[in-house]
Design a protein around this motif. Sequence first.
Motif, PDB file in Angstrom:
ATOM      1  N   GLN A  11      -8.555  -6.265   3.643  1.00  0.00           N
ATOM      2  CA  GLN A  11      -7.371  -6.609   2.857  1.00  0.00           C
ATOM      3  C   GLN A  11      -7.401  -5.872   1.515  1.00  0.00           C
ATOM      4  OE1 GLN A  11      -4.655  -8.478   3.873  1.00  0.00           O
ATOM      5  NE2 GLN A  11      -3.794  -7.624   2.000  1.00  0.00           N
ATOM      6  N   GLU A  12      -8.580  -5.829   0.897  1.00  0.00           N
ATOM      7  CA  GLU A  12      -8.707  -5.107  -0.370  1.00  0.00           C
ATOM      8  C   GLU A  12      -8.484  -3.603  -0.173  1.00  0.00           C
ATOM      9  OE1 GLU A  12     -11.765  -4.626  -4.148  1.00  0.00           O
ATOM     10  OE2 GLU A  12     -12.287  -6.009  -2.529  1.00  0.00           O
ATOM     11  N   ALA A  13      -9.027  -3.059   0.914  1.00  0.00           N
ATOM     12  CA  ALA A  13      -8.807  -1.639   1.214  1.00  0.00           C
ATOM     13  C   ALA A  13      -7.328  -1.365   1.448  1.00  0.00           C
ATOM     14  CB  ALA A  13      -9.617  -1.220   2.442  1.00  0.00           C
ATOM     15  N   LEU A  14      -6.664  -2.253   2.170  1.00  0.00           N
ATOM     16  CA  LEU A  14      -5.239  -2.103   2.445  1.00  0.00           C
ATOM     17  C   LEU A  14      -4.441  -2.025   1.148  1.00  0.00           C
ATOM     18  CD1 LEU A  14      -2.831  -2.124   4.459  1.00  0.00           C
ATOM     19  CD2 LEU A  14      -2.894  -4.624   4.291  1.00  0.00           C
ATOM     20  N   GLU A  15      -4.724  -2.924   0.225  1.00  0.00           N
ATOM     21  CA  GLU A  15      -4.007  -2.937  -1.051  1.00  0.00           C
ATOM     22  C   GLU A  15      -4.244  -1.640  -1.833  1.00  0.00           C
ATOM     23  OE1 GLU A  15      -5.244  -6.610  -2.877  1.00  0.00           O
ATOM     24  OE2 GLU A  15      -4.409  -7.780  -1.208  1.00  0.00           O
ATOM     25  N   LEU A  16      -5.498  -1.180  -1.851  1.00  0.00           N
ATOM     26  CA  LEU A  16      -5.789   0.073  -2.553  1.00  0.00           C
ATOM     27  C   LEU A  16      -5.098   1.255  -1.888  1.00  0.00           C
ATOM     28  CD1 LEU A  16      -9.578  -0.378  -3.432  1.00  0.00           C
ATOM     29  CD2 LEU A  16      -7.662  -0.231  -5.041  1.00  0.00           C
ATOM     30  N   TYR A  17      -5.152   1.316  -0.564  1.00  0.00           N
ATOM     31  CA  TYR A  17      -4.488   2.400   0.152  1.00  0.00           C
ATOM     32  C   TYR A  17      -2.993   2.413  -0.162  1.00  0.00           C
ATOM     33  CZ  TYR A  17      -8.527   3.525   3.177  1.00  0.00           C
ATOM     34  OH  TYR A  17      -9.747   3.932   3.673  1.00  0.00           O
ATOM     35  N   ARG A  18      -2.368   1.239  -0.154  1.00  0.00           N
ATOM     36  CA  ARG A  18      -0.929   1.173  -0.472  1.00  0.00           C
ATOM     37  C   ARG A  18      -0.670   1.645  -1.897  1.00  0.00           C
ATOM     38  NH1 ARG A  18       0.456  -4.593   2.425  1.00  0.00           N
ATOM     39  NH2 ARG A  18       0.818  -3.739   4.515  1.00  0.00           N
ATOM     40  N   ASP A  19      -1.503   1.183  -2.843  1.00  0.00           N
ATOM     41  CA  ASP A  19      -1.349   1.611  -4.243  1.00  0.00           C
ATOM     42  C   ASP A  19      -1.498   3.121  -4.387  1.00  0.00           C
ATOM     43  OD1 ASP A  19      -1.018  -1.034  -4.985  1.00  0.00           O
ATOM     44  OD2 ASP A  19      -3.044  -1.251  -5.814  1.00  0.00           O
ATOM     45  N   GLN A  20      -2.328   3.723  -3.547  1.00  0.00           N
ATOM     46  CA  GLN A  20      -2.601   5.158  -3.609  1.00  0.00           C
ATOM     47  C   GLN A  20      -1.614   5.974  -2.775  1.00  0.00           C
ATOM     48  OE1 GLN A  20      -6.703   5.333  -2.300  1.00  0.00           O
ATOM     49  NE2 GLN A  20      -7.427   4.175  -4.074  1.00  0.00           N
ATOM     50  N   GLY A  21      -0.685   5.305  -2.108  1.00  0.00           N
ATOM     51  CA  GLY A  21       0.280   6.013  -1.267  1.00  0.00           C
ATOM     52  C   GLY A  21      -0.330   6.577   0.001  1.00  0.00           C
ATOM     53  N   ARG A  22      -1.419   6.014   0.442  1.00  0.00           N
ATOM     54  CA  ARG A  22      -2.122   6.495   1.646  1.00  0.00           C
ATOM     55  C   ARG A  22      -1.651   5.671   2.851  1.00  0.00           C
ATOM     56  NH1 ARG A  22      -8.238   6.607  -0.287  1.00  0.00           N
ATOM     57  NH2 ARG A  22      -8.540   7.420   1.819  1.00  0.00           N
ATOM     58  N   ASP A  23      -0.448   5.939   3.279  1.00  0.00           N
ATOM     59  CA  ASP A  23       0.219   5.115   4.286  1.00  0.00           C
ATOM     60  C   ASP A  23      -0.477   5.126   5.644  1.00  0.00           C
ATOM     61  OD1 ASP A  23       2.105   4.497   2.352  1.00  0.00           O
ATOM     62  OD2 ASP A  23       3.433   6.126   2.964  1.00  0.00           O
ATOM     63  N   THR A  24      -0.985   6.266   6.067  1.00  0.00           N
ATOM     64  CA  THR A  24      -1.671   6.346   7.365  1.00  0.00           C
ATOM     65  C   THR A  24      -2.930   5.478   7.344  1.00  0.00           C
ATOM     66  OG1 THR A  24      -0.836   8.581   7.713  1.00  0.00           O
ATOM     67  CG2 THR A  24      -2.735   7.913   9.043  1.00  0.00           C
ATOM     68  N   ASP A  25      -3.697   5.570   6.263  1.00  0.00           N
ATOM     69  CA  ASP A  25      -4.902   4.743   6.137  1.00  0.00           C
ATOM     70  C   ASP A  25      -4.530   3.263   6.057  1.00  0.00           C
ATOM     71  OD1 ASP A  25      -6.737   6.911   6.153  1.00  0.00           O
ATOM     72  OD2 ASP A  25      -6.360   7.258   4.018  1.00  0.00           O
ATOM     73  N   ALA A  26      -3.479   2.944   5.312  1.00  0.00           N
ATOM     74  CA  ALA A  26      -3.035   1.548   5.182  1.00  0.00           C
ATOM     75  C   ALA A  26      -2.634   0.989   6.547  1.00  0.00           C
ATOM     76  CB  ALA A  26      -1.882   1.453   4.195  1.00  0.00           C
ATOM     77  N   GLU A  27      -1.931   1.780   7.327  1.00  0.00           N
ATOM     78  CA  GLU A  27      -1.497   1.322   8.655  1.00  0.00           C
ATOM     79  C   GLU A  27      -2.696   1.082   9.570  1.00  0.00           C
ATOM     80  OE1 GLU A  27       0.612   0.018  11.844  1.00  0.00           O
ATOM     81  OE2 GLU A  27       1.217   0.166   9.744  1.00  0.00           O
ATOM     82  N   ARG A  28      -3.672   1.964   9.525  1.00  0.00           N
ATOM     83  CA  ARG A  28      -4.871   1.785  10.349  1.00  0.00           C
ATOM     84  C   ARG A  28      -5.606   0.493   9.967  1.00  0.00           C
ATOM     85  NH1 ARG A  28      -7.500   5.423   8.482  1.00  0.00           N
ATOM     86  NH2 ARG A  28      -8.954   4.184   7.308  1.00  0.00           N
ATOM     87  N   VAL A  29      -5.748   0.249   8.677  1.00  0.00           N
ATOM     88  CA  VAL A  29      -6.440  -0.961   8.224  1.00  0.00           C
ATOM     89  C   VAL A  29      -5.627  -2.205   8.575  1.00  0.00           C
ATOM     90  CG1 VAL A  29      -7.245  -2.207   6.175  1.00  0.00           C
ATOM     91  CG2 VAL A  29      -7.780   0.202   6.453  1.00  0.00           C
TER      92      VAL A  29
END
Length: 174
Positions: A103-121
């Motif tokens: 969940q923490e990784a997801l939030e950071l990925y979203r904040d960083q605009g890393r949509d592919t990583d956010a979707e995987r998490v």
Amino acid sequence: MRSTVGWHAAQLGDYDTAHHHCTQALALQRRHHDRDGEAHTLDSLGYIDHHTGNHHQAIRHYRQALTLLRSLGHTTETANTLDVLGHPHAALGHHAQARAVWQEALELYRDQGRDTDAERVRRHLDDTRRQPFQRPGTLPAGLSSKPDELGGQAVQSRRRVTPTSCRRAAVRAA
């Protein structure tokens, strides 16, 4: 340089050589107060431990790396390490802990605009929500403890960033 050799040996599946080089690099980095190099080498050791089935040790190394990465303000690497930290937790049946770090990784990925990583998490989170209760130390039905079957997709994605970081840290420690 040893950290780079260790990282590449791990990518080739030569975990004994990888562990040897990363352990030596870590000692040098600590002696020379290279916190950046230390963080990346601890992350590499976590990767090696996870892929050799030493999940408790992987968690310990990833957590040490996180402490350093956060103190250095490396939010990109922090997100990556949180992402992979969930896998040894999940392998041990610690789904609540896996969900928390993902969940923490997801939030950071979203904040960083890393949509592919956010979707995987997000998919990892969805998968762990569907998991029935398990005793710690057991794997979900259908999963094997073989390293290449646990978290391979997340590891591949995270490693787009880490080799460069490892090389940079190794040059400073050498």
